[in-house]
Design a protein around this motif. Sequence first.
Motif, PDB file in Angstrom:
ATOM      1  N   ALA A 122     -11.261 -67.042  48.613  1.00 37.67           N
ATOM      2  CA  ALA A 122     -11.018 -65.836  49.418  1.00 37.67           C
ATOM      3  C   ALA A 122     -12.206 -64.885  49.342  1.00 37.67           C
ATOM      4  CB  ALA A 122      -9.736 -65.143  48.971  1.00 37.67           C
ATOM      5  N   THR A 123     -12.809 -64.773  48.171  1.00 39.70           N
ATOM      6  CA  THR A 123     -13.982 -63.912  48.009  1.00 39.70           C
ATOM      7  C   THR A 123     -15.148 -64.426  48.845  1.00 39.70           C
ATOM      8  OG1 THR A 123     -13.243 -63.363  45.778  1.00 39.70           O
ATOM      9  CG2 THR A 123     -15.547 -62.902  46.315  1.00 39.70           C
ATOM     10  N   VAL A 130     -14.445 -63.737  52.622  1.00 35.67           N
ATOM     11  CA  VAL A 130     -14.640 -62.328  52.972  1.00 35.67           C
ATOM     12  C   VAL A 130     -16.128 -62.005  53.008  1.00 35.67           C
ATOM     13  CG1 VAL A 130     -14.285 -59.959  52.173  1.00 35.67           C
ATOM     14  CG2 VAL A 130     -12.390 -61.576  52.176  1.00 35.67           C
ATOM     15  N   LEU A 170      -7.261 -63.341  52.662  1.00 35.09           N
ATOM     16  CA  LEU A 170      -6.924 -62.116  51.934  1.00 35.09           C
ATOM     17  C   LEU A 170      -5.443 -62.103  51.554  1.00 35.09           C
ATOM     18  CD1 LEU A 170      -9.006 -59.377  53.764  1.00 35.09           C
ATOM     19  CD2 LEU A 170      -9.289 -60.209  51.420  1.00 35.09           C
ATOM     20  N   LEU A 197      -5.022 -64.345  48.670  1.00 38.35           N
ATOM     21  CA  LEU A 197      -5.482 -63.659  47.463  1.00 38.35           C
ATOM     22  C   LEU A 197      -4.357 -62.801  46.882  1.00 38.35           C
ATOM     23  CD1 LEU A 197      -7.891 -62.990  45.616  1.00 38.35           C
ATOM     24  CD2 LEU A 197      -8.476 -61.186  47.224  1.00 38.35           C
TER      25      LEU A 197
END
Length: 165
Positions: A107-108, A111, A149, A152
Amino acid sequence: MSANLPLRRRGIDLFFAVVFSAFTVTSLISDLLPTVGVDFSRPTGNFFVDSNYWYAHDADPLFMHPPDWMRIVTGLSAFGYLPFYLVLVFCLVKGRNGIQLPAVVYATMIVTLTGIVVFGVEFFGDPATRTGNPAKFLAFNLPYVLVPLLLLIRMRKPLPFTRRF
């Protein structure tokens, strides 16, 4: 330690399993072709090439002739995210804990690479790269940032499959 809930009682995980299964397909269709250098600057009658042409022509002209940095991003999706999607879907369906840290890392990365770099170039980069339709670009690409997100948020607990979301 409590047992994991069955999938039928974890509706959000079923949703994620379906969406990430679709992401698996889009990684194969959309990201593999530019990574390996397939030309989709015009329709050819091949479903995969024509799908990429339609997307690039209507929503994201930069994608039609991707610079090297974009081919790296698509290559990461085709060869990095794709295997992760398969493992993630398996873990979601089976309720296998231990996927949390890889999900956070994924997810990081999404993004950062899609949300910041790709969207940044699309909306704030060279005007020559912003000739597409911003509304269509967002409609196609925003789910690829929002769903990770949400994942997450879902994976924030040590044992996410033992209780309802």
